[in-house]
Design an enzyme around this catalytic site. Sequence first.
Site, PDB file in Angstrom:
ATOM      1  N   CYS A 112       0.718  -1.334   0.021  1.00 40.15           N
ATOM      2  CA  CYS A 112      -0.107  -0.193   0.101  1.00 40.15           C
ATOM      3  C   CYS A 112       0.867   1.130  -0.070  1.00 40.15           C
ATOM      4  O   CYS A 112       0.549   2.210  -0.939  1.00 40.15           O
ATOM      5  CB  CYS A 112      -0.950   0.139   1.071  1.00 40.15           C
ATOM      6  SG  CYS A 112      -2.096   1.471   1.160  1.00 40.15           S
ATOM      7  N   CYS A 214     -11.810  -5.378  10.487  1.00 46.48           N
ATOM      8  CA  CYS A 214     -12.255  -6.449  10.882  1.00 46.48           C
ATOM      9  C   CYS A 214     -11.290  -7.602  11.428  1.00 46.48           C
ATOM     10  O   CYS A 214     -11.538  -8.575  12.285  1.00 46.48           O
ATOM     11  CB  CYS A 214     -13.377  -7.239  10.108  1.00 46.48           C
ATOM     12  SG  CYS A 214     -12.469  -8.280   8.787  1.00 46.48           S
TER      13      CYS A 214
END
Length: 368
Positions: A112, A214
Amino acid sequence: MESSKKRVAVGLSGGVDSALSAYLLKKQGYEVIGVTMATWDGSIKNMPHVEGREGCFGPGEDENIAQAKTVAERLGIPHYTVSVTEEYKRQVLDYFRAEYRAGRTPNPCVRCNQNIKFGALHSATRRMGVEFDYFATGHYARIEFKNPKEPFLYAALDDSKDQTYFLSRLTAEQLSTVIFPLGGMKKTDVKALAAEIGWVDFATKKESQDFLECGDYTVLFDESDNKPGDFVDMNGKVLGQHKGIIHYTIGQRKGLNIGGLPEPYFVVSIDVKKNQVVLGPRSVMSCVDVNAEELNLMVDEDSPLLQQPLTAHIRLGHKGVTAHITALDVAGGKISVHFDEPQFASAPGQILVLYAGQGIVASGIITK
């Protein structure tokens, strides 16, 4: 670095580190703007919103954007939300899935930074008509450009928060206009400063815990990826059934649910063609040599540093070990290193990072 009223875009994530980076740069006289990347598009239907858990990708993104806007309002600076959803999906999520399906262990945060935060985000911001001279983030790292034979990316003053491993795939060109305001600060001092200026809400905010909100990366995969197969030992003897190779990584011990073994077994390798997960004792998990590709060389190839002992890290959290470069193919983008001491569970797909003192000299993606 002198400001001279230069315009700096600060990547605001909604956390204390980026918030204080913007605060410090404005105090130093820069013209500051805030930019927050939007990656969530709702395409992962089964990803739950976990209250109180921080992550980079998930349905709670709107909250982080709102907090980034709060920072901009307090500082009186412009703020832009920049969509990079398609780039993120292709460069991070698809990459992550492909690596696990190939039996390798990816590092999505490194990817990223390389392709999104210090790549697509810049391009997308400029396409919106927003120009800037420098880009800043709240990463704990330092940059120093001296000469081509010396590193330019250095570890942060705060060893416990150093994030150079995550930044090791960035090039000199990418970092040439980057500022890391917190590189010379301790995390405790950053939080104390936030409280001192009245930003207690940021000083006490929980930090991001994973790239997924999550915390369960299996939600990124299809049901077809949960294809059961055999756990086998080093000789091919079937030990039990696994629930799909995407659930396992080299060096894993927990979650195997295999009983009756003479000692604890770990994941030694993953055979994608046979859909088998090979298990073995810790004694077979050591390695003294590692090969890597997609070399990112941060010094000239004739730098004397490359001939000297270096400190090698083979995964996040790895303490590092003395190593020597045994082969260097700059044109082919390959590097091999030999460790002074055997290391546990070097996983293909993870990042090899080589330091000379506090500075990074090279990184690559482990292949063997």
